[in-house]
Motif scaffolding. Structure first.
Motif, PDB file in Angstrom:
ATOM      1  N   THR A   1      71.401  42.626  21.691  1.00 50.93           N
ATOM      2  CA  THR A   1      71.645  41.267  21.663  1.00 50.93           C
ATOM      3  C   THR A   1      71.673  40.804  23.120  1.00 50.93           C
ATOM      4  N   VAL A   2      71.003  39.813  23.560  1.00 52.81           N
ATOM      5  CA  VAL A   2      71.343  39.063  25.089  1.00 52.81           C
ATOM      6  C   VAL A   2      71.592  37.750  24.818  1.00 52.81           C
ATOM      7  N   LEU A   3      72.836  37.294  25.315  1.00 52.19           N
ATOM      8  CA  LEU A   3      73.226  35.970  25.347  1.00 52.19           C
ATOM      9  C   LEU A   3      72.945  35.435  26.695  1.00 52.19           C
ATOM     10  N   ILE A   4      72.470  34.046  26.734  1.00 50.18           N
ATOM     11  CA  ILE A   4      72.403  33.368  27.749  1.00 50.18           C
ATOM     12  C   ILE A   4      72.768  31.919  27.764  1.00 50.18           C
ATOM     13  N   GLY A   5      73.495  31.408  28.963  1.00 49.31           N
ATOM     14  CA  GLY A   5      74.305  30.362  28.808  1.00 49.31           C
ATOM     15  C   GLY A   5      73.265  29.092  29.055  1.00 49.31           C
ATOM     16  N   PRO A   6      73.871  28.017  28.787  1.00 54.27           N
ATOM     17  CA  PRO A   6      73.145  26.800  28.969  1.00 54.27           C
ATOM     18  C   PRO A   6      72.695  26.607  30.331  1.00 54.27           C
TER      19      PRO A   6
ATOM     20  N   LEU B   1      72.807  34.924  32.545  1.00 55.37           N
ATOM     21  CA  LEU B   1      73.072  35.985  31.637  1.00 55.37           C
ATOM     22  C   LEU B   1      74.769  35.891  31.385  1.00 55.37           C
ATOM     23  N   ILE B   2      74.773  35.930  30.135  1.00 57.97           N
ATOM     24  CA  ILE B   2      76.520  36.248  29.785  1.00 57.97           C
ATOM     25  C   ILE B   2      76.820  37.419  29.395  1.00 57.97           C
ATOM     26  N   ALA B   3      75.820  38.287  28.546  1.00 54.04           N
ATOM     27  CA  ALA B   3      76.226  39.576  28.195  1.00 54.04           C
ATOM     28  C   ALA B   3      75.106  40.103  27.356  1.00 54.04           C
ATOM     29  N   GLN B   4      74.949  41.516  27.342  1.00 57.94           N
ATOM     30  CA  GLN B   4      74.124  42.367  26.700  1.00 57.94           C
ATOM     31  C   GLN B   4      74.972  43.059  25.721  1.00 57.94           C
ATOM     32  N   THR B   5      74.736  42.899  24.308  1.00 60.99           N
ATOM     33  CA  THR B   5      76.019  43.144  23.320  1.00 60.99           C
ATOM     34  C   THR B   5      75.444  43.309  22.329  1.00 60.99           C
ATOM     35  N   MET B   6      76.057  43.485  21.151  1.00 60.21           N
ATOM     36  CA  MET B   6      75.502  43.625  19.557  1.00 60.21           C
ATOM     37  C   MET B   6      75.783  42.303  19.082  1.00 60.21           C
ATOM     38  N   PRO B   7      74.977  42.164  17.880  1.00 58.26           N
ATOM     39  CA  PRO B   7      75.034  40.718  17.281  1.00 58.26           C
ATOM     40  C   PRO B   7      76.318  40.403  16.648  1.00 58.26           C
ATOM     41  N   LYS B   8      77.079  41.578  16.246  1.00 58.86           N
ATOM     42  CA  LYS B   8      78.383  41.005  15.617  1.00 58.86           C
ATOM     43  C   LYS B   8      79.403  40.636  16.633  1.00 58.86           C
ATOM     44  N   SER B   9      79.119  40.745  17.880  1.00 63.49           N
ATOM     45  CA  SER B   9      79.952  40.462  18.986  1.00 63.49           C
ATOM     46  C   SER B   9      80.234  38.795  19.082  1.00 63.49           C
ATOM     47  N   ILE B  10      78.942  38.120  18.675  1.00 64.28           N
ATOM     48  CA  ILE B  10      78.781  36.975  19.096  1.00 64.28           C
ATOM     49  C   ILE B  10      79.338  36.237  17.714  1.00 64.28           C
ATOM     50  N   THR B  11      80.316  35.711  18.038  1.00 63.41           N
ATOM     51  CA  THR B  11      81.201  34.993  16.807  1.00 63.41           C
ATOM     52  C   THR B  11      81.149  33.438  16.973  1.00 63.41           C
ATOM     53  N   ASN B  12      81.218  32.724  16.084  1.00 66.20           N
ATOM     54  CA  ASN B  12      81.703  31.180  16.237  1.00 66.20           C
ATOM     55  C   ASN B  12      82.771  30.744  17.454  1.00 66.20           C
ATOM     56  N   GLY B  13      83.803  31.811  17.360  1.00 66.32           N
ATOM     57  CA  GLY B  13      84.712  31.558  18.619  1.00 66.32           C
ATOM     58  C   GLY B  13      83.822  31.641  19.955  1.00 66.32           C
TER      59      GLY B  13
ATOM     60  N   LEU C   1      82.055  29.159  25.052  1.00 67.06           N
ATOM     61  CA  LEU C   1      80.867  28.482  25.905  1.00 67.06           C
ATOM     62  C   LEU C   1      80.638  27.205  25.961  1.00 67.06           C
ATOM     63  N   LEU C   2      80.656  26.470  24.484  1.00 65.53           N
ATOM     64  CA  LEU C   2      80.379  25.091  24.651  1.00 65.53           C
ATOM     65  C   LEU C   2      81.339  24.308  25.532  1.00 65.53           C
ATOM     66  N   ASN C   3      82.564  24.772  25.347  1.00 63.79           N
ATOM     67  CA  ASN C   3      83.774  24.167  25.762  1.00 63.79           C
ATOM     68  C   ASN C   3      83.848  24.485  27.289  1.00 63.79           C
ATOM     69  N   GLN C   4      82.641  25.346  27.853  1.00 59.49           N
ATOM     70  CA  GLN C   4      82.881  25.911  29.474  1.00 59.49           C
ATOM     71  C   GLN C   4      84.033  26.725  29.674  1.00 59.49           C
ATOM     72  N   GLN C   5      84.432  27.590  28.647  1.00 63.30           N
ATOM     73  CA  GLN C   5      85.705  28.405  28.707  1.00 63.30           C
ATOM     74  C   GLN C   5      85.087  29.940  28.852  1.00 63.30           C
ATOM     75  N   ARG C   6      85.674  30.622  29.631  1.00 69.09           N
ATOM     76  CA  ARG C   6      85.425  31.954  30.034  1.00 69.09           C
ATOM     77  C   ARG C   6      85.612  33.009  28.689  1.00 69.09           C
ATOM     78  N   THR C   7      84.312  33.472  28.472  1.00 66.27           N
ATOM     79  CA  THR C   7      84.482  34.528  27.362  1.00 66.27           C
ATOM     80  C   THR C   7      84.255  36.071  27.819  1.00 66.27           C
ATOM     81  N   HIS C   8      84.844  36.823  26.990  1.00 67.20           N
ATOM     82  CA  HIS C   8      84.501  38.390  27.397  1.00 67.20           C
ATOM     83  C   HIS C   8      84.060  39.057  26.019  1.00 67.20           C
ATOM     84  N   LEU C   9      82.889  39.629  26.375  1.00 68.65           N
ATOM     85  CA  LEU C   9      82.207  40.271  25.275  1.00 68.65           C
ATOM     86  C   LEU C   9      81.991  41.747  25.736  1.00 68.65           C
ATOM     87  N   PRO C  10      82.051  43.007  24.874  1.00 70.44           N
ATOM     88  CA  PRO C  10      81.718  44.249  24.931  1.00 70.44           C
ATOM     89  C   PRO C  10      80.344  44.243  25.412  1.00 70.44           C
ATOM     90  N   GLN C  11      80.120  45.060  26.290  1.00 70.56           N
ATOM     91  CA  GLN C  11      78.693  45.167  27.048  1.00 70.56           C
ATOM     92  C   GLN C  11      78.237  46.561  26.314  1.00 70.56           C
TER      93      GLN C  11
END
Length: 395
Positions: free
Chosen positions: A127-132, A136-148, A153-163
Motif C-alpha cells: 500500500t502506498v499512501l500519498i497526501g493531498p 509520499l506519506i508511507a508505504q505500508t499494509m492496507p490494514k494500517s490505513i484506518t479511518n483515524g 491527514l484531512l485535518n493536516q495532523q501528523r500520522t505515524h504508520l508502520p513502514q
C-alpha cells in the motif's frame, strides 16, 4: 536480485527516483483504468485528494482479504480519497474479477510494471499512501490505513504508520545467504528468528538432485505451521488450532538436512518437541467433504498422460501447471487453492501420472466447476471421517 534489477531498470527508463516519505511523488500515469469514470488519469489530476495505491493480484489471498476494508474507506471518503488498485495482470482478467466482485474502487493495469518500479516491493499487498499535496506519506499494509489515519491527514495532523520494507533478495538468494550448505552435508539443523521483509514458505528442494526430500527449509512460518509440516504436511483446512495463537505470533526460519528422506519429518518433530511445549493429536472427525470423481471417462482420457517422467509443481490461486501429478495430488491442489473452505478427497481410483494445466477465476466457483466438467471430473459433497490435526497447549 531479479525483481530489484527489474525495478531499477524501470526507474532508469522512466526517469523516476524512488520517493522517500515526505517527498513529492512523480506524476504517475495510470494509462489503463477500469471501473472508473475515466479510462486513464495521472497523479497530478488527483492532486488535492488523498491517493491510496494498492498493489495486488487476483491470485493473492491476502490482497483479496483487504478488498472489503478498502471499499469501506472509499465509501466513507468519496470526495477526499481516491483508491486505485494496481495489478500487472491483463485487463481481461481484471474485468473477470470485477464481474464477480463489483467494487467502488478504480482498477489500474500496469503490465509494464512502470508504476511498481517507482515503489519497489517483493510482497503484495503493498500500500502506498500519498497526501493531498502529492507527497509520499508511507508505504505500508492496507490494514494500517484506518479511518483515524484518513481523518488525521484531512485535518493536516501528523500520522505515524508502520513502514513495509521488503527484503530485496529473491527466494533463491535468501536460501544462499542464510542457509548455504555444501553438497556433502548429511546432518544439520539451524533455527533462527524472522527474516524481515521475506515471504512465508517452505520447500523440500524437489528440484535439487542432492537434497531432494531430505532437506527442509522454512522461511517466516509460525510455530503452528511448523508442526503441521512435521506431522505430515497437514493443510490449514485439516488443522484445529486450540493454542490461541494470533497473526501477531512470532515466526521462525529453519533448515533441516538428514541422510535419508524418511528421516526428515521424524527429525523435525524431535527438534520441535525439544524446544517447544505444544501438544499434538490426530482426531478422525466427521466432516462435509468434496469427493473428486470421474464422471465422463472419455473426457478424462483426453487429459495428457505424462511422458517425460519429470514432476513439476507450479500452482497458485486460480492456476495450475504441473506435470506427472496423480489425482490424489490434484485433489490436494483443489483443496488448497480451488474450493474455498471445503475439503477434497480423491475417489477417482486412478493412479496415472498426468499433465494438468489450466487457469480459472477463484472469485467465481462456477469457472472451476466448468473446467472440471471438461476434464470429465466432478466434485460431490458428502460426509466423511477425516483425520484432523489438533494443536493445543499443555495443561
Amino acid at each position: 536480485m531479479k525483481k530489484l534489477i527489474v525495478f531499477l531498470l524501470l526507474t532508469a527508463h522512466w526517469g523516476f527516483a524512488q520517493p522517500q516519505n515526505g517527498q513529492p511523488v512523480p506524476n504517475i500515469a495510470f494509462n489503463t483504468v477500469l471501473n472508473a469514470p475515466v479510462n486513464a488519469t495521472t497523479l497530478e489530476q488527483l492532486k488535492g485528494k488523498i491517493v491510496l495505491i494498492e498493489f495486488w493480484a487476483t491470485w493473492c489471498g491476502s490482497c483479496l482479504e483487504a478488498m472489503p476494508h478498502l471499499k469501506q474507506l472509499q465509501q466513507k471518503y468519496p470526495q477526499t480519497v481516491q483508491i486505485i488498485t494496481v495489478t500487472n495482470e491483463t485487463p481481461k482478467r481484471t474485468k473477470q474479477y470485477l464481474t464477480s466482485r463489483p467494487s467502488n474502487l478504480w482498477f489500474a493495469v500496469d503490465s509494464s510494471q512502470s508504476i511498481a518500479g517507482i515503489f519497489p516491493h517483493q510482497l503484495i499487498p503493498h500500500t502506498v499512501l500519498i497526501g493531498p499535496d502529492g507527497n509520499l506519506i508511507a508505504q505500508t499494509m492496507p490494514k494500517s490505513i484506518t479511518n483515524g489515519v484518513i481523518d488525521s491527514l484531512l485535518n493536516q495532523q501528523r500520522t505515524h504508520l508502520p513502514q513495509k520494507i521488503d527484503n530485496s533478495l529473491t527466494y533463491e538468494e535468501i536460501l544462499k545467504t542464510y542457509f548455504d550448505a555444501a553438497d556433502t552435508v548429511r546432518n544439520r539443523f539451524v533455527m533462527q528468528a524472522e527474516i524481515k521483509g521475506s515471504p512465508g514458505l517452505h520447500t523440500t528442494h524437489l528440484n535439487d538432485s542432492v537434497f531432494k526430500n531430505r532437506r527442509l527449509t522454512c522461511l517466516n512460518l509460525p510455530l503452528t505451521t511448523l508442526y503441521m509440516i512435521a506431522y505430515g504436511n497437514f493443510p490449514y483446512k485439516r488443522t484445529i488450532d486450540k493454542t490461541g495463537s494470533t497473526n501477531a505470533a512470532p515466526v521462525y526460519c529453519l533448515d533441516l538436512i538428514v541422510p535419508n528422506q524418511d528421516q526428515l519429518l521424524p527429525a523435525l518433530r524431535r527438534e520441535l518437541s525439544s524446544r517447544f511445549d505444544m501438544q499434538i493429536k490426530v482426531d478422525p472427525l466427521l466432516k462435509e467433504v468434496n469427493l473428486l470423481r470421474i464422471t465422463d471417462q472419455a473426457k478424462f482420457n483426453r487429459i495428457p498422460r505424462n511422458k517425460s517422467g519429470q514432476r513439476t509443481y507450479y500452482s497458485r490461486h486460480g492456476e495450475i501447471d504441473q506435470h506427472a501429478l496423480t489425482m490424489a495430488d490434484f485433489a490436494d491442489y483443489l483443496e488448497t487453492y480451488g474450493v474455498g473452505k471445503s475439503l477434497v478427497i480423491d475417489e477417482t481410483r486412478n493412479s496415472e501420472k498426468l499433465d494438468i494445466k489450466f487457469s480459472f477465476q477463484p472469485e467465481d466457483p462456477k469457472s472451476l466447476l466448468a473446467i472440471l466438467s471438461e476434464m470429465g471430473l466432478s466434485l460431490v459433497k458428502e460426509q466423511r471421517k477425516v483425520d484432523m490435526l489438533v494443536l493445543y497447549n499443555p495443561q
